[in-house]
Design a protein around this motif. Structure first.
Motif, PDB file in Angstrom:
ATOM      1  N   MET A   1       0.843  -1.190   0.000  1.00  7.19           N
ATOM      2  CA  MET A   1       0.000   0.000   0.000  1.00  7.19           C
ATOM      3  C   MET A   1       0.878   1.240   0.000  1.00  7.19           C
ATOM      4  N   ARG A   2       0.508   2.232  -0.799  1.00  5.80           N
ATOM      5  CA  ARG A   2       1.253   3.489  -0.813  1.00  5.80           C
ATOM      6  C   ARG A   2       0.394   4.592  -0.210  1.00  5.80           C
ATOM      7  N   VAL A   3       0.972   5.338   0.731  1.00  5.66           N
ATOM      8  CA  VAL A   3       0.221   6.315   1.524  1.00  5.66           C
ATOM      9  C   VAL A   3       0.926   7.669   1.470  1.00  5.66           C
ATOM     10  N   LEU A   4       0.120   8.727   1.376  1.00  8.81           N
ATOM     11  CA  LEU A   4       0.629  10.091   1.516  1.00  8.81           C
ATOM     12  C   LEU A   4       0.089  10.673   2.806  1.00  8.81           C
ATOM     13  N   VAL A   5       0.988  11.150   3.662  1.00  8.21           N
ATOM     14  CA  VAL A   5       0.606  11.811   4.906  1.00  8.21           C
ATOM     15  C   VAL A   5       0.781  13.311   4.701  1.00  8.21           C
ATOM     16  N   ALA A   6      -0.330  14.060   4.743  1.00  7.33           N
ATOM     17  CA  ALA A   6      -0.297  15.518   4.601  1.00  7.33           C
ATOM     18  C   ALA A   6      -0.663  16.120   5.950  1.00  7.33           C
ATOM     19  N   GLU A   7       0.344  16.531   6.699  1.00  2.00           N
ATOM     20  CA  GLU A   7       0.164  16.978   8.083  1.00  2.00           C
ATOM     21  C   GLU A   7       1.222  18.033   8.387  1.00  2.00           C
ATOM     22  N   ASP A   8       0.773  19.218   8.886  1.00  2.00           N
ATOM     23  CA  ASP A   8       1.739  20.291   9.119  1.00  2.00           C
ATOM     24  C   ASP A   8       2.452  20.193  10.462  1.00  2.00           C
ATOM     25  N   GLU A   9       1.988  19.334  11.360  1.00  2.00           N
ATOM     26  CA  GLU A   9       2.732  19.074  12.596  1.00  2.00           C
ATOM     27  C   GLU A   9       3.818  18.055  12.263  1.00  2.00           C
ATOM     28  N   VAL A  10       5.040  18.528  12.107  1.00  2.00           N
ATOM     29  CA  VAL A  10       6.125  17.698  11.591  1.00  2.00           C
ATOM     30  C   VAL A  10       6.352  16.452  12.432  1.00  2.00           C
ATOM     31  N   SER A  11       6.390  16.604  13.745  1.00  2.00           N
ATOM     32  CA  SER A  11       6.658  15.456  14.609  1.00  2.00           C
ATOM     33  C   SER A  11       5.546  14.414  14.509  1.00  2.00           C
TER      34      SER A  11
ATOM     35  N   GLN B   1      -0.933  18.437  -3.217  1.00  2.00           N
ATOM     36  CA  GLN B   1      -1.527  18.360  -4.551  1.00  2.00           C
ATOM     37  C   GLN B   1      -0.495  17.970  -5.603  1.00  2.00           C
ATOM     38  N   GLU B   2       0.716  18.485  -5.478  1.00  2.00           N
ATOM     39  CA  GLU B   2       1.776  18.131  -6.421  1.00  2.00           C
ATOM     40  C   GLU B   2       2.090  16.639  -6.351  1.00  2.00           C
ATOM     41  N   GLN B   3       2.169  16.110  -5.131  1.00  2.00           N
ATOM     42  CA  GLN B   3       2.469  14.690  -4.965  1.00  2.00           C
ATOM     43  C   GLN B   3       1.338  13.821  -5.506  1.00  2.00           C
ATOM     44  N   LEU B   4       0.113  14.228  -5.264  1.00  2.00           N
ATOM     45  CA  LEU B   4      -1.047  13.464  -5.732  1.00  2.00           C
ATOM     46  C   LEU B   4      -1.134  13.459  -7.257  1.00  2.00           C
ATOM     47  N   ALA B   5      -0.611  14.495  -7.888  1.00  2.00           N
ATOM     48  CA  ALA B   5      -0.626  14.558  -9.347  1.00  2.00           C
ATOM     49  C   ALA B   5       0.429  13.649  -9.964  1.00  2.00           C
ATOM     50  N   VAL B   6       1.467  13.347  -9.191  1.00  2.00           N
ATOM     51  CA  VAL B   6       2.592  12.571  -9.724  1.00  2.00           C
ATOM     52  C   VAL B   6       2.499  11.091  -9.371  1.00  2.00           C
ATOM     53  N   HIS B   7       2.057  10.785  -8.147  1.00  2.00           N
ATOM     54  CA  HIS B   7       2.083   9.412  -7.654  1.00  2.00           C
ATOM     55  C   HIS B   7       0.673   8.839  -7.493  1.00  2.00           C
ATOM     56  N   ASP B   8       0.576   7.543  -7.640  1.00  2.00           N
ATOM     57  CA  ASP B   8      -0.701   6.834  -7.522  1.00  2.00           C
ATOM     58  C   ASP B   8      -0.839   6.297  -6.095  1.00  2.00           C
ATOM     59  N   TYR B   9      -1.385   7.103  -5.203  1.00  2.00           N
ATOM     60  CA  TYR B   9      -1.508   6.704  -3.803  1.00  2.00           C
ATOM     61  C   TYR B   9      -2.786   5.895  -3.571  1.00  2.00           C
ATOM     62  N   ASP B  10      -2.696   4.951  -2.655  1.00  2.00           N
ATOM     63  CA  ASP B  10      -3.876   4.204  -2.235  1.00  2.00           C
ATOM     64  C   ASP B  10      -4.677   4.999  -1.212  1.00  2.00           C
TER      65      ASP B  10
ATOM     66  N   ARG C   1      -8.810   7.413  -7.512  1.00  2.00           N
ATOM     67  CA  ARG C   1      -9.127   6.213  -6.741  1.00  2.00           C
ATOM     68  C   ARG C   1      -8.571   6.303  -5.321  1.00  2.00           C
ATOM     69  N   THR C   2      -7.760   7.326  -5.034  1.00  2.00           N
ATOM     70  CA  THR C   2      -7.148   7.483  -3.713  1.00  2.00           C
ATOM     71  C   THR C   2      -8.214   7.685  -2.643  1.00  2.00           C
TER      72      THR C   2
ATOM     73  N   ARG D   1     -10.571  -1.269   0.510  1.00  2.00           N
ATOM     74  CA  ARG D   1     -11.569  -0.715  -0.410  1.00  2.00           C
ATOM     75  C   ARG D   1     -10.924  -0.276  -1.710  1.00  2.00           C
ATOM     76  N   CYS D   2      -9.691   0.217  -1.612  1.00  2.00           N
ATOM     77  CA  CYS D   2      -8.967   0.663  -2.797  1.00  2.00           C
ATOM     78  C   CYS D   2      -8.612  -0.515  -3.703  1.00  2.00           C
ATOM     79  N   HIS D   3      -8.441  -1.691  -3.086  1.00  2.00           N
ATOM     80  CA  HIS D   3      -8.061  -2.893  -3.844  1.00  2.00           C
ATOM     81  C   HIS D   3      -9.202  -3.896  -3.855  1.00  2.00           C
ATOM     82  N   GLN D   4     -10.412  -3.417  -4.002  1.00  2.00           N
ATOM     83  CA  GLN D   4     -11.566  -4.309  -4.033  1.00  2.00           C
ATOM     84  C   GLN D   4     -11.414  -5.322  -5.164  1.00  2.00           C
TER      85      GLN D   4
END
Length: 217
Positions: A1-11, A37-46, A72-73, A118-121
């Motif tokens: 599974m590939r995941v993007l974490v978009a969170e401004d609290e770095v820790s 948004q840039e990452q979502l345009a380039v990579h196919d995240y689950d 599909r993300t 659900r992404c890999h139904q």
């Protein structure tokens, strides 16, 4: 599974990412909405784990545009906005799930796994081929009934190969699905992981190298 974490609290973002990587997921981290948004345009995240109150571009806009594009993300909103109106509003924007801060990590993990399914139904929860059996939910692997201990990365690579159902998987595709964005396309990481995986799976070999194309089981 590939995941993007978009969170401004770095820790917090790094803690979440580290935990998901231990579960054999490929995880990228960003700290603002524009980069998300840039990452979502380039990579196919689950799965996208999305903080609503992001700098640069609000998480609501990121979610709405992702849904409008027909991606599909799956989106898990992770936010301090905890009122009923906040939750309803986030789900109406198109988020697939909503978790408020503070949260318990096991719950976050369970929700990410659920969205990944659900992404890999259509794919079975247990993958089998050539005597190799991989139980996705329980992170268990056996060969001819004998348990095999794999690292998270080896588990991820094996899952990609088994999900291909006999089709050849290129090195580039393996890097895309089992590593994060920092993986060097010229690295020997795939070859090294494949060598270790073959050793652990034992003889006779079940992973075939297809010269100039990739690998298959």
């Amino acid at each position: 599974m590939r995941v993007l974490v978009a969170e401004d609290e770095v820790s917090l973002a790094e803690l979440v990412a580290a935990g998901l990587r231990r579960e054999a997921m490929a995880v990228d981290v960003v700290h603002d909405g524009l980069t998300a948004q840039e990452q979502l345009a380039v990579h196919d995240y689950d799965v996208l784990i999305l903080d609503r109150d992001l700098p640069g571009r609000h998480g609501d806009e990121v979610c709405a545009e992702l849904v409008a594009a027909g991606s599909r993300t799956r989106v898990l909103m992770l936010t301090a906005a905890s009122s009923l109106d906040d939750k309803v509003g986030g789900l109406r924007l198109g988020a697939d799930d909503y978790l408020t801060k503070p949260f318990e990590y096991p719950e976050l993990l369970a929700r990410v796994h659920a969205l990944g399914r659900r992404c890999h139904q259509g794919l079975p929860p247990v993958l089998e081929r050539g005597g190799v059996r991989l139980d996705v939910a329980n992170r268990a692997v056996t060969r001819d009934g004998v348990p095999i201990s794999l690292t998270p990365k080896e588990f991820a690579v094996l899952a990609v190969l088994l999900r291909a159902q006999g089709a050849v998987v290129s090195t580039e595709r393996l890097l895309e699905l089992a590593w994060d964005e920092h993986a060097d396309p010229f690295t020997s990481a795939v070859r090294v992981a494949m060598s270790k995986l073959r050793t652990k799976l034992g003889a006779p070999a079940v992973i075939e190298t297809v010269p100039g194309a990739g690998y298959r089981i």
